[in-house]
Design a protein around this motif. Structure first.
Motif, PDB file in Angstrom:
ATOM      1  N   UNK A   1      -0.173   3.401  10.746  1.00  0.00           N
ATOM      2  CA  UNK A   1      -1.492   3.573  10.155  1.00  0.00           C
ATOM      3  C   UNK A   1      -2.629   3.568  11.147  1.00  0.00           C
ATOM      4  N   UNK A   2      -3.833   3.830  10.635  1.00  0.00           N
ATOM      5  CA  UNK A   2      -5.081   3.871  11.418  1.00  0.00           C
ATOM      6  C   UNK A   2      -4.991   4.818  12.603  1.00  0.00           C
ATOM      7  N   UNK A   3      -4.312   5.946  12.410  1.00  0.00           N
ATOM      8  CA  UNK A   3      -4.231   6.947  13.462  1.00  0.00           C
ATOM      9  C   UNK A   3      -3.252   6.625  14.560  1.00  0.00           C
ATOM     10  N   UNK A   4      -2.466   5.562  14.399  1.00  0.00           N
ATOM     11  CA  UNK A   4      -1.518   5.172  15.440  1.00  0.00           C
ATOM     12  C   UNK A   4      -0.136   5.752  15.161  1.00  0.00           C
ATOM     13  N   UNK A   5       0.467   6.384  16.156  1.00  0.00           N
ATOM     14  CA  UNK A   5       1.833   6.901  16.049  1.00  0.00           C
ATOM     15  C   UNK A   5       2.029   7.714  14.761  1.00  0.00           C
ATOM     16  N   UNK A   6       1.345   8.843  14.616  1.00  0.00           N
ATOM     17  CA  UNK A   6       1.345   9.576  13.348  1.00  0.00           C
ATOM     18  C   UNK A   6       2.710  10.086  12.923  1.00  0.00           C
ATOM     19  N   UNK A   7       3.614  10.317  13.870  1.00  0.00           N
ATOM     20  CA  UNK A   7       4.916  10.866  13.518  1.00  0.00           C
ATOM     21  C   UNK A   7       5.993   9.795  13.378  1.00  0.00           C
ATOM     22  N   UNK A   8       5.649   8.555  13.631  1.00  0.00           N
ATOM     23  CA  UNK A   8       6.634   7.490  13.623  1.00  0.00           C
ATOM     24  C   UNK A   8       6.665   6.793  12.270  1.00  0.00           C
ATOM     25  N   UNK A   9       7.869   6.520  11.788  1.00  0.00           N
ATOM     26  CA  UNK A   9       8.029   5.791  10.536  1.00  0.00           C
ATOM     27  C   UNK A   9       8.920   4.577  10.769  1.00  0.00           C
ATOM     28  N   UNK A  10       8.753   3.580   9.911  1.00  0.00           N
ATOM     29  CA  UNK A  10       9.510   2.342  10.000  1.00  0.00           C
ATOM     30  C   UNK A  10      10.393   2.223   8.767  1.00  0.00           C
ATOM     31  N   UNK A  11      11.711   2.146   8.918  1.00  0.00           N
ATOM     32  CA  UNK A  11      12.597   1.981   7.756  1.00  0.00           C
ATOM     33  C   UNK A  11      12.199   0.742   6.966  1.00  0.00           C
ATOM     34  N   UNK A  12      12.021   0.911   5.680  1.00  0.00           N
ATOM     35  CA  UNK A  12      11.501  -0.166   4.853  1.00  0.00           C
ATOM     36  C   UNK A  12      12.243  -0.197   3.514  1.00  0.00           C
ATOM     37  N   UNK A  13      11.788  -1.070   2.634  1.00  0.00           N
ATOM     38  CA  UNK A  13      12.372  -1.178   1.297  1.00  0.00           C
ATOM     39  C   UNK A  13      11.280  -1.613   0.343  1.00  0.00           C
ATOM     40  N   UNK A  14      11.421  -1.208  -0.908  1.00  0.00           N
ATOM     41  CA  UNK A  14      10.400  -1.567  -1.875  1.00  0.00           C
ATOM     42  C   UNK A  14      10.822  -1.223  -3.282  1.00  0.00           C
ATOM     43  N   UNK A  15       9.838  -1.042  -4.147  1.00  0.00           N
ATOM     44  CA  UNK A  15      10.068  -0.771  -5.562  1.00  0.00           C
ATOM     45  C   UNK A  15       9.530   0.611  -5.913  1.00  0.00           C
ATOM     46  N   UNK A  16      10.382   1.393  -6.567  1.00  0.00           N
ATOM     47  CA  UNK A  16      10.077   2.770  -6.944  1.00  0.00           C
ATOM     48  C   UNK A  16       9.965   2.802  -8.462  1.00  0.00           C
ATOM     49  N   UNK A  17       8.805   3.229  -8.977  1.00  0.00           N
ATOM     50  CA  UNK A  17       8.549   3.156 -10.422  1.00  0.00           C
ATOM     51  C   UNK A  17       8.316   4.562 -10.972  1.00  0.00           C
ATOM     52  N   UNK A  18       9.112   4.942 -11.975  1.00  0.00           N
ATOM     53  CA  UNK A  18       8.985   6.236 -12.649  1.00  0.00           C
ATOM     54  C   UNK A  18       8.664   6.018 -14.119  1.00  0.00           C
ATOM     55  N   UNK A  19       7.992   7.002 -14.726  1.00  0.00           N
ATOM     56  CA  UNK A  19       7.711   6.967 -16.164  1.00  0.00           C
ATOM     57  C   UNK A  19       8.869   7.614 -16.910  1.00  0.00           C
TER      58      UNK A  19
END
Length: 477
Positions: free
Chosen positions: A402-420
């Motif tokens: 974020x904040x313009x830092x490392x725009x092409x880099x992603x960090x493997x994460x986990x969370x909650x995915x909510x669908x209707x």
């Protein structure tokens, strides 16, 4: 045999309204006065009494509404809302760690305590304790910054845009600054390097093309009015393919040949090699100075993990010129920023302990398996809160710095995915759920994407989980 009759509720007349003095003498009124003061309470009660009087004159005011307890309870709620801080803590579940709209870096405990102390007590902000005379606020942290970066001198202003503005105005006013066309970046809020340069009074000289700039492009552009050779680290975008750029060491060598300062805007800026923790490598301030840069500017609240600030480091003679600029006073930082910045910088003296002590780095390096266990624990709770028309799943996802830092880099994460799961288009239903999350006592900010609401758990550390869970009350039908 009994009959039921629906009698209309008795209505109040204007004469039934209690007086302001009676309300203020009521025990609940006295409690209001103790909490909010006479001016606010009187104004709120007068306003509410006036609205009730209008309803009474229209014969539409229930008699129960003129009870002192009812009137005082309404005013209490009104005053509570009126006095609530507009700046509220939130849960950042967007997946963007350094989220500009949510305040960027979170401060470590040592910085928080230092700010508390600075708020409670007078401090030697511009007082030299060794001589008893006036001091320079930069002296509080300049030695520490120089120790960590290898620079000769340093100064601090309120953000990196201010640092670039001050540097250009001090060293290149009414003169030419040469920059590669591929480095004329735009940062958040539509602030552009060319615009900052213009406001600083420096004349921009673009060289090269969007994707390729050579050293000879800089060299051919140098003339009598040239004041600076400048590089801007493209931290918020990337150009791939047929590209060419000039290194800092190459630019520094050219600048020395022509006796011109080479300046570098690093943007995010980092003091350590992040790759040692499995993060993408970024040029450090120390390496940039070592490569020959005469001045380097960078942010305090991005990769550094501190408060909002713009740091300027480099050659002592140039820093002195920058500090003598009258704009320096307009752009200087206050005691709270300095109080927070010093302990953050001090953490870098023990880089091996940074992942535990520096909040930003701790969030960057959270392990996906820990977030997965967290997501699986929260899934049934959030499912119950959301209701049966939504499907909540624990799911792998990706965070970003974020904040313009490392725009092409992603960090493997986990969370909650909510669908209707109901009928009709999901858009408005997901917006309604997103709004419900934002209206919790401590708002939860997620991310709407691809017909789903994503809640990335990277920034929900275990110590904050109980409070997060406590506000999730199951939906009632």
């Amino acid at each position: 045999m009994s009959t039921e009759t629906n009698l209309p509720a008795p209505l109040a007349q204007a004469k039934d309204l209690p007086s302001l003095d009676r309300l203020l003498q009521h025990p609940q009124g006295k409690a209001l006065l103790q909490e909010y003061g006479h001016s606010q309470v009187s104004a709120a009660l007068r306003q509410h009494l006036q609205s009730l009087r209008q309803l009474a004159l229209k014969q539409s005011l229930p008699l129960s509404a003129v009870l002192p307890e009812q009137i005082l309870q309404h005013s209490w709620q009104q005053l509570e809302q009126q006095n609530r801080s507009r700046l509220q803590p939130v849960y950042n579940l967007t997946g963007t760690v350094l989220h500009t709209n949510l305040g960027r870096a979170l401060l470590p405990d040592s910085a928080i305590q230092a700010v508390i102390n600075a708020l409670q007590f007078p401090a030697n902000l511009e007082f030299d304790l060794s001589t008893g005379g006036r001091g320079d606020r930069d002296d509080l942290i300049a030695d520490l910054i120089c120790e960590l970066t290898g620079a000769e001198a340093a100064t601090v202003v309120n953000n990196n845009a201010a640092a670039v503005l001050l540097m250009l105005n001090s060293l290149s006013q009414r003169k030419q600054t040469i920059v590669s066309r591929g480095e004329l970046v735009e940062i958040g809020g539509a602030f552009r390097i060319p615009d900052i340069m213009s406001r600083a009074g420096a004349k921009l000289r673009e060289v090269g093309t969007t994707n390729r700039t050579h050293l000879h492009d800089y060299e051919q552009a140098i003339e009598a009015r040239t004041a600076l050779l400048m590089k801007v680290h493209c931290s918020n975008y990337a150009i791939k393919g047929f590209t060419k750029n000039v290194s800092i060491s190459q630019l520094a060598e050219l600048s020395q040949q022509h006796q011109l300062p080479a300046v570098v805007d690093l943007g995010s800026g980092t003091l350590v090699d992040l790759s040692q923790w499995g993060l993408p490598p970024e040029p450090t301030v120390k390496d940039t100075i070592k490569a020959g840069a005469d001045i380097v500017t960078f942010s305090g609240d991005k990769l550094l993990g501190g408060p909002q600030a713009g740091l300027i480091v480099g050659k002592a003679e140039l820093i002195e010129r920058i500090k003598k600029n009258p704009l320096k006073r307009a752009l200087r930082v206050g005691k709270l920023t300095l109080a927070a910045l010093e302990p953050v910088l001090a953490l870098y003296r023990a880089p091996e302990l940074l992942p535990q002590r520096l909040t930003t780095l701790r969030l960057f390096t959270r392990q996906p398996h820990a977030m997965r266990l967290q997501a699986e624990t929260l899934q049934p709770l959030l499912q119950s809160w959301a209701g049966a028309t939504y499907k909540v799943q624990a799911q792998a996802m990706f965070s970003q710095i974020g904040s313009g830092s490392m725009p092409e880099s992603v960090l493997p994460s986990y969370g909650l995915h909510i669908c209707y799961q109901g009928s009709g288009r999901p858009g408005r239903h997901l917006l309604a759920l997103e709004e419900r999350l934002r209206c919790l006592s401590r708002p939860v900010i997620g991310r709407l994407h691809d017909d789903a609401l994503w809640l990335d758990l990277r920034c929900l550390e275990p110590q904050h989980e109980p409070d997060f869970v406590a506000q999730l009350h199951p939906i009632t039908s």
